[in-house]
Design a protein around this motif. Structure first.
Motif, PDB file in Angstrom:
ATOM      1  N   LEU A  41       0.188  -9.318   4.772  1.00 55.23           N
ATOM      2  CA  LEU A  41       1.541  -8.760   4.861  1.00 55.23           C
ATOM      3  C   LEU A  41       1.683  -7.526   3.969  1.00 55.23           C
ATOM      4  CD1 LEU A  41       4.417  -9.074   6.008  1.00 55.23           C
ATOM      5  CD2 LEU A  41       4.968 -10.461   4.008  1.00 55.23           C
ATOM      6  N   GLY A  42       1.153  -7.627   2.729  1.00 54.51           N
ATOM      7  CA  GLY A  42       1.216  -6.481   1.806  1.00 54.51           C
ATOM      8  C   GLY A  42       0.552  -5.256   2.422  1.00 54.51           C
ATOM      9  N   ASN A  43      -0.605  -5.471   3.035  1.00 55.83           N
ATOM     10  CA  ASN A  43      -1.331  -4.347   3.641  1.00 55.83           C
ATOM     11  C   ASN A  43      -0.652  -3.840   4.910  1.00 55.83           C
ATOM     12  OD1 ASN A  43      -4.004  -3.664   2.190  1.00 55.83           O
ATOM     13  ND2 ASN A  43      -3.884  -5.881   2.086  1.00 55.83           N
TER      14      ASN A  43
ATOM     15  N   LEU B 237      -4.456   3.922  -7.367  1.00 59.07           N
ATOM     16  CA  LEU B 237      -3.990   3.841  -8.764  1.00 59.07           C
ATOM     17  C   LEU B 237      -3.063   2.645  -8.967  1.00 59.07           C
ATOM     18  CD1 LEU B 237      -3.427   7.655  -9.344  1.00 59.07           C
ATOM     19  CD2 LEU B 237      -5.086   6.217 -10.550  1.00 59.07           C
ATOM     20  N   TRP B 238      -2.214   2.349  -7.984  1.00 60.62           N
ATOM     21  CA  TRP B 238      -1.296   1.201  -8.114  1.00 60.62           C
ATOM     22  C   TRP B 238      -2.070  -0.118  -8.268  1.00 60.62           C
ATOM     23  CZ3 TRP B 238      -1.247  -2.904  -4.632  1.00 60.62           C
ATOM     24  CH2 TRP B 238      -0.312  -3.904  -4.920  1.00 60.62           C
ATOM     25  N   GLN B 239      -3.202  -0.204  -7.558  1.00 58.79           N
ATOM     26  CA  GLN B 239      -3.917  -1.488  -7.546  1.00 58.79           C
ATOM     27  C   GLN B 239      -4.549  -1.854  -8.890  1.00 58.79           C
ATOM     28  OE1 GLN B 239      -6.328  -2.222  -3.762  1.00 58.79           O
ATOM     29  NE2 GLN B 239      -5.622  -0.141  -3.515  1.00 58.79           N
TER      30      GLN B 239
ATOM     31  N   PHE C  75      -2.873 -12.810 -16.578  1.00 55.86           N
ATOM     32  CA  PHE C  75      -2.174 -14.108 -16.492  1.00 55.86           C
ATOM     33  C   PHE C  75      -3.025 -15.216 -15.880  1.00 55.86           C
ATOM     34  CE2 PHE C  75      -0.345 -15.347 -12.359  1.00 55.86           C
ATOM     35  CZ  PHE C  75      -0.394 -14.184 -11.609  1.00 55.86           C
ATOM     36  N   ARG C  76      -4.162 -14.829 -15.278  1.00 53.98           N
ATOM     37  CA  ARG C  76      -5.106 -15.839 -14.772  1.00 53.98           C
ATOM     38  C   ARG C  76      -6.379 -15.830 -15.618  1.00 53.98           C
ATOM     39  NH1 ARG C  76      -2.304 -19.118 -11.281  1.00 53.98           N
ATOM     40  NH2 ARG C  76      -1.292 -17.935  -9.643  1.00 53.98           N
ATOM     41  N   HIS C  77      -6.248 -15.452 -16.885  1.00 51.75           N
ATOM     42  CA  HIS C  77      -7.392 -15.305 -17.795  1.00 51.75           C
ATOM     43  C   HIS C  77      -8.354 -16.499 -17.746  1.00 51.75           C
ATOM     44  CE1 HIS C  77      -9.455 -15.602 -21.677  1.00 51.75           C
ATOM     45  NE2 HIS C  77      -9.318 -14.290 -21.804  1.00 51.75           N
TER      46      HIS C  77
ATOM     47  N   ASP D  99      -8.810 -18.791 -15.463  1.00 54.30           N
ATOM     48  CA  ASP D  99      -9.491 -18.898 -14.165  1.00 54.30           C
ATOM     49  C   ASP D  99     -10.716 -17.989 -14.130  1.00 54.30           C
ATOM     50  OD1 ASP D  99      -8.120 -20.771 -12.786  1.00 54.30           O
ATOM     51  OD2 ASP D  99      -6.994 -19.388 -11.502  1.00 54.30           O
ATOM     52  N   TYR D 100     -10.516 -16.721 -14.512  1.00 55.24           N
ATOM     53  CA  TYR D 100     -11.621 -15.750 -14.444  1.00 55.24           C
ATOM     54  C   TYR D 100     -12.719 -16.115 -15.431  1.00 55.24           C
ATOM     55  CZ  TYR D 100      -9.089 -12.861 -11.138  1.00 55.24           C
ATOM     56  OH  TYR D 100      -8.454 -12.409  -9.999  1.00 55.24           O
ATOM     57  N   THR D 101     -12.349 -16.678 -16.565  1.00 54.14           N
ATOM     58  CA  THR D 101     -13.354 -17.107 -17.534  1.00 54.14           C
ATOM     59  C   THR D 101     -14.151 -18.276 -16.943  1.00 54.14           C
ATOM     60  OG1 THR D 101     -11.799 -16.508 -19.264  1.00 54.14           O
ATOM     61  CG2 THR D 101     -13.680 -17.837 -19.943  1.00 54.14           C
TER      62      THR D 101
ATOM     63  N   LEU E 234       4.171  -8.180 -15.299  1.00 51.99           N
ATOM     64  CA  LEU E 234       3.553  -6.936 -14.819  1.00 51.99           C
ATOM     65  C   LEU E 234       3.130  -7.068 -13.363  1.00 51.99           C
ATOM     66  CD1 LEU E 234       1.076  -5.647 -17.559  1.00 51.99           C
ATOM     67  CD2 LEU E 234       2.863  -4.331 -16.418  1.00 51.99           C
ATOM     68  N   TYR E 235       2.590  -8.240 -13.024  1.00 47.69           N
ATOM     69  CA  TYR E 235       2.125  -8.506 -11.661  1.00 47.69           C
ATOM     70  C   TYR E 235       3.308  -8.544 -10.687  1.00 47.69           C
ATOM     71  CZ  TYR E 235       1.006 -11.621  -7.742  1.00 47.69           C
ATOM     72  OH  TYR E 235       0.903 -12.182  -6.497  1.00 47.69           O
ATOM     73  N   VAL E 236       4.345  -9.313 -11.040  1.00 47.21           N
ATOM     74  CA  VAL E 236       5.512  -9.423 -10.150  1.00 47.21           C
ATOM     75  C   VAL E 236       6.109  -8.029  -9.937  1.00 47.21           C
ATOM     76  CG1 VAL E 236       7.843 -10.379  -9.906  1.00 47.21           C
ATOM     77  CG2 VAL E 236       5.992 -11.829 -10.739  1.00 47.21           C
TER      78      VAL E 236
ATOM     79  N   SER F 232       4.542  -5.245 -10.094  1.00 48.46           N
ATOM     80  CA  SER F 232       3.635  -4.420  -9.274  1.00 48.46           C
ATOM     81  C   SER F 232       3.942  -4.625  -7.796  1.00 48.46           C
ATOM     82  CB  SER F 232       2.159  -4.738  -9.577  1.00 48.46           C
ATOM     83  OG  SER F 232       1.744  -5.948  -8.975  1.00 48.46           O
ATOM     84  N   ILE F 233       4.172  -5.879  -7.413  1.00 44.85           N
ATOM     85  CA  ILE F 233       4.469  -6.183  -6.005  1.00 44.85           C
ATOM     86  C   ILE F 233       5.804  -5.530  -5.602  1.00 44.85           C
ATOM     87  CG2 ILE F 233       4.900  -8.045  -4.326  1.00 44.85           C
ATOM     88  CD1 ILE F 233       2.125  -8.361  -5.250  1.00 44.85           C
ATOM     89  N   LEU F 234       6.805  -5.664  -6.494  1.00 39.50           N
ATOM     90  CA  LEU F 234       8.121  -5.076  -6.215  1.00 39.50           C
ATOM     91  C   LEU F 234       7.991  -3.560  -6.064  1.00 39.50           C
ATOM     92  CD1 LEU F 234      11.097  -6.192  -6.205  1.00 39.50           C
ATOM     93  CD2 LEU F 234      11.295  -5.217  -8.493  1.00 39.50           C
TER      94      LEU F 234
END
Ligand code: HEM
Ligand SMILES: CC(C)=CCC/C(C)=C/CC/C(C)=C/COP(=O)(O)OP(=O)(O)O
Length: 301
Positions: free
Chosen positions: A20-22, A175-177, A187-189, A191-193, A268-270, A272-274
């Motif tokens: 949907l975003g794309n 740049l936005w991405q 915020f998913r630190h 998970d990635y670790t 920051l993430y929320v 970014s979507i807005l």
């Protein structure tokens, strides 16, 4: 498994939120280039075609990532990670969607658009998902090129050429991405670790990531201004993009004092979507009409 559950799994494996975003960003590119003279048939075929290819890329990504997705809380319930859809069925499903989407684009758009979408798919699946995501600290930069493909393809479906407007869109969406990805990594630190994915905010720490985030937001703001100064959109877009950029920058800078880094990353993430949603809407409605000489030329064709 009951049928509605099975259908739900097949819908979710294509990552509908990302599709949907794309779709919205591809529509923004198309409307921007159309300058008020929208060919509805081409628009629909372009958007459906791009969405099918993006969905295909997301399914391939889910196939490739099924092992690491099992290690992350956010992704461990995905159908492929849980074995609810077989690898064979998913590969077939992704191939069918990909071919259907590319066929629609071949029919409705032009070679340039088709090549851009193909490049996006190859970069996302073949470069980012298969290799970079696990091995390269700056993989988000590569992923961001793929993410910029839909708005670029939407734009070039109308213009048929790669001009300054296309370059500005590429800059804006790439740049936005970057802050978008880094915010998620913050915020998913954990998970990635857990999945040992080398994202910059985890590897170099939040303080270093904050500097990159602020820099990318400033560069993103500069790129959005080029739309108006280059004559592609009106001053409303300039005003809205500047306000959004300043608010995003404010959140990013407030991170210097943030006590709860996870909450800060989420904000920051929320935002970014807005930001990308509102900017895409503005680009779609605040286009500048073609100058009279351009109109005469196009009537003469
Ligand atoms: C223009 C390209 C992009 C668009 C339009 C986009 C849009 C979105 C949207 C709408 C969501 C929320 C929907 C959902 O959770 O299903 C999302 C989530 C996400 N995006 Fe993006 N994105 C883009 C590029 C990227 C890139 C380059 C990365 C990373 C390299 C990325 C990583 C993610 C992740 C990991 C999530 C899930 C966040 C979570 O819920 O924890 N995205 N994106
Ligand atoms: C034409 C075409 C196919 C364009 C690609 C569009 C697209 C899917 C953009 C998103 C890019 C991206 C790197 C997302 C993150 O994937 P991830 O694997 O890090 O996310 P995950 O952890 O949620 O799986």
């Amino acid at each position: 498994m009951k049928m509605p559950e099975r259908i739900k799994n097949y819908v979710l494996v294509a990552k509908p939120g990302i599709v949907l975003g794309n779709l919205i960003s591809a529509a923004a590119g198309f409307f921007l280039a159309s300058r008020g003279r929208v060919d509805v048939g081409t628009l629909l075929a372009t958007l459906i075609g791009i969405s099918l290819v993006v969905g295909s890329g997301c399914i391939f990504n889910n196939c490739i990532d099924r092992e690491i997705d099992r290690k992350m809380i956010r992704t461990r319930n995905r159908a492929l990670a849980r074995g609810l859809i077989s690898l064979k069925a998913a590969v077939l499903y992704a191939t069918v969607l990909g071919i259907a989407g590319m066929a629609m684009l071949c029919e409705a758009t032009n070679l340039l658009s088709v090549l851009i979408v193909l490049a996006g798919l190859v970069i996302y699946v073949g470069v980012y998902s298969l290799y970079m995501k696990r091995n390269f600290l700056y993989s988000a930069l590569v992923g961001s090129l793929a993410g910029a493909a839909p708005p670029l393809a939407g734009y070039c479906a109308v213009t048929g050429r790669f001009d300054m407007g296309a370059l500005i869109l590429l800059a804006i969406f790439s740049l936005w991405q970057m802050p978008h990805c880094y915010a998620i990594a913050i915020f998913r630190h954990d998970d990635y670790t857990a999945a040992a994915i080398p994202v910059l905010p985890v590897k170099q720490g939040t303080a270093a990531a904050r500097k990159y985030i602020v820099g990318y937001i400033l560069a993103f703001m500069a790129a959005t201004m080029l739309l108006t100064f280059g004559g592609y959109t009106g001053y409303s877009t300039l005003a809205v993009a500047t306000v959004l950029g300043l608010c995003w920058l404010h959140i990013a800078r407030s991170g210097y004092k943030a006590t709860d880094e996870r909450l800060w990353g989420k904000k920051l993430y929320v935002f970014s979507i807005l930001t990308i949603f509102i900017l895409s809407v503005m680009i779609s409605i605040d286009f500048t009409p073609p100058v009279p000489t351009e109109m005469l030329l196009s009537y003469g064709r």
